[in-house]
Design a protein around this motif. Structure first.
Motif, mmCIF file in Angstrom:
data_model
loop_
_atom_site.group_PDB
_atom_site.id
_atom_site.type_symbol
_atom_site.label_atom_id
_atom_site.label_comp_id
_atom_site.label_asym_id
_atom_site.label_seq_id
_atom_site.Cartn_x
_atom_site.Cartn_y
_atom_site.Cartn_z
ATOM 1 N N THR A 13 41.320 39.147 40.842
ATOM 2 C CA THR A 13 41.397 39.456 39.409
ATOM 3 C C THR A 13 40.054 39.924 38.862
ATOM 4 O OG1 THR A 13 40.989 37.112 38.939
ATOM 5 C CG2 THR A 13 43.291 37.831 39.020
ATOM 6 N N ALA A 14 38.954 39.452 39.464
ATOM 7 C CA ALA A 14 37.626 39.858 38.983
ATOM 8 C C ALA A 14 37.368 41.351 39.225
ATOM 9 C CB ALA A 14 36.541 39.032 39.669
ATOM 10 N N LYS A 17 37.955 43.468 36.199
ATOM 11 C CA LYS A 17 36.886 43.404 35.189
ATOM 12 C C LYS A 17 35.741 44.342 35.554
ATOM 13 C CE LYS A 17 37.972 38.626 33.912
ATOM 14 N NZ LYS A 17 37.476 37.220 33.844
ATOM 15 N N ARG A 18 35.443 44.452 36.870
ATOM 16 C CA ARG A 18 34.359 45.351 37.282
ATOM 17 C C ARG A 18 34.712 46.808 36.987
ATOM 18 N NH1 ARG A 18 34.303 41.943 41.850
ATOM 19 N NH2 ARG A 18 35.170 43.567 43.211
ATOM 20 N N GLN A 20 36.858 47.801 34.701
ATOM 21 C CA GLN A 20 36.908 47.932 33.242
ATOM 22 C C GLN A 20 35.506 48.144 32.678
ATOM 23 O OE1 GLN A 20 39.995 47.341 31.017
ATOM 24 N NE2 GLN A 20 38.546 48.674 29.953
ATOM 25 N N ALA A 21 34.545 47.412 33.213
ATOM 26 C CA ALA A 21 33.166 47.562 32.732
ATOM 27 C C ALA A 21 32.614 48.943 33.076
ATOM 28 C CB ALA A 21 32.292 46.474 33.366
ATOM 29 N N THR A 31 42.660 50.893 29.576
ATOM 30 C CA THR A 31 42.863 49.480 29.885
ATOM 31 C C THR A 31 43.181 49.331 31.361
ATOM 32 O OG1 THR A 31 43.742 49.045 27.667
ATOM 33 C CG2 THR A 31 44.256 47.436 29.391
#
Length: 450
Positions: A13-14, A17-18, A20-21, A31
């Motif tokens: 899941t992380a 986030k990477r 997305q950043a 998104t």
């Protein structure tokens, strides 16, 4: 208007986030959603997706295969594959970088979003959610394949692993060559001839499973052939119950035939003795009438016990499937079976199984515990051959007579019943020497499915 959605295939899941950043760093309004590799097909059915990002490998599954499955469902869906070994393919943009925070990857996503016009980006319809639920919750093996026989949709069943997404059966299904060849033939018939194949009974020795499969052509929104839709059910428990019932019925049939055979012999002896009595007595006439009635009853028992129902409905089935089905029920250790070639046969399923069970059991009984048996197709039927001692009787066709037995412990009705089954199907059954010096039973005039 909500921002476009980027779907990332990942088990972490992380990782989302990477990515997305990285997109925010590049000022790309999107998104990021994530999905595990085995769920990418149903996720695409449930989620509006503007771009798919795929790693080279994920949890042992190849990104290229996942990408092929995704674009098989949505041909215009932009796909970006990232990783040091990424290779470019149709509809796939490759980024040779393993870093999800790579500016190059973010730029590729941004470019794909600007040019994206894909049906995958629209909200999921109600029928799509129904379809997704069927694939997520059904225990039976459901699947959709494209015209190249590659899996596009595949539920996680005990029969087929999710790693088959984007691949063919022979690329990863844990089944034997005979089963895979039969499955390939069925696929090609559905795709090339655009015909349904319904309720085909199959057996995979390597998986130890009895299966029932149906496949139908799949037509897309333009009414063009896009592949096939199929369902495969595990019917192993059902087949075991049927096998036990067949064994019980076969025992009862042989007991009836054996009893009738012995009664007929005794009646013939009684008739012979009675004919030597010269006295004209009304009691002798009554005895003769009684013997005639008993003979008629015996004939009826033989007729009922040696014939199957003439009302059977023939079904198409693979010779190899029935042969392995029967062989698995015999529980033999030293003996061996080889299916040298395969074909479809139109026959009553229960009669076909009993027919092969008699021939295979006969080979084991006469050839010994380490007999080698071969089953194969011919231009007009099929054969069962062994390397045992062969048929030592003249003429060989005597083995099909009721009550004939070369060994005292045998009832002498097995091959008689097999011959009756052959005649009921319009087949011709003959016996000769095999190439290995044993017996070869050849079946001809076998109808082939259209």
């Amino acid at each position: 208007m909500s921002p476009p959605t980027v779907l990332l295939i990942t088990a972490e899941t992380a990782a989302g986030k990477r990515l997305q950043a990285a997109l925010e760093q590049a000022a790309i309004d999107a998104t990021v959603e994530t999905t595990e590799p085995e769920c990418v097909d149903t996720t695409l059915l449930r989620t509006a997706v503007d771009c798919l990002v795929v790693p080279v490998t994920c949890e042992g599954m190849a990104g290229g295969h996942l990408a092929e499955a995704a674009t098989g469902l949505y041909p215009t869906l932009p796909v970006i594959m990232y990783g040091s070994e990424a290779d470019r393919g149709e509809h796939i943009q490759a980024i040779a970088d393993d870093d999800l925070g790579s500016p190059e990857l973010a730029a590729a996503v941004g470019e794909a979003l600007e040019n994206s016009e894909t049906m995958a980006a629209r909200p999921a319809s109600r029928p799509e959610t129904i379809l997704a639920t069927m694939f997520e919750r059904n225990s039976e093996h459901l699947y959709v394949k494209d015209t190249d026989r590659q899996y596009l949709l595949l539920n996680d069943s005990s029969y087929a692993p999710p790693e088959l997404l984007g691949r063919r059966d022979e690329d990863g299904l844990p089944a034997g060559a005979t089963y895979l060849d039969a499955a390939r033939g069925d696929d090609l018939q559905v795709i090339n001839d655009e015909t349904d194949i319904l309720d085909i009974h199959e057996f995979s020795p390597s998986m130890g499973k009895h299966l029932r499969t149906s496949k139908v052509p799949w037509y897309d929104e333009t009414d063009e052939l896009a592949g096939l839709i199929g369902i495969t059910q595990d019917i192993t428990d059902q087949k075991e119950r049927e096998r036990l019932l067949r064994q019980q019925n076969e025992r009862l049939r042989k007991v009836a035939l054996l009893a009738a055979h012995e009664l007929r012999n005794e009646l013939q002896v009684s008739t012979g003795h009675l004919s030597q009595i010269e006295a004209d007595d009304e009691h002798i006439g009554a005895v003769e009438e009684s013997i005639d009635r008993l003979s008629s009853i015996v004939d009826k028992v033989v007729s009922l016990a040696s014939s199957d129902s003439p009302e059977f409905e023939p079904e198409q089935q693979w010779l190899s499937t029935v042969a392995w089905d029967v062989w698995s029920s015999l529980s033999l250790e030293a003996a061996s079976l080889e299916v040298t070639s395969d074909r479809r046969v139109l026959a009553d399923p229960e009669s076909m199984r009993l027919f092969l069970e008699i021939l295979l059991s006969n080979a084991v009984e006469h050839g010994g515990p380490d007999v080698a048996i071969r089953v194969g197709a011919t231009s007009s039927g099929f054969f069962v051959a062994d390397d045992g001692p062969g048929v030592d009787v003249s003429p060989p066709e005597r083995v099909f007579e009721a009550g004939y037995a070369s060994e005292k412990q045998n009832s002498g009705f097995g091959l008689y019943i097999a011959n009756r089954i052959a005649k009921e199907h319009g087949w011709s059954l003959s016996v000769d020497d095999s190439e290995a010096g044993g017996a070869r039973f050849t079946v001809t005039d076998v109808e082939r499915p259209d």
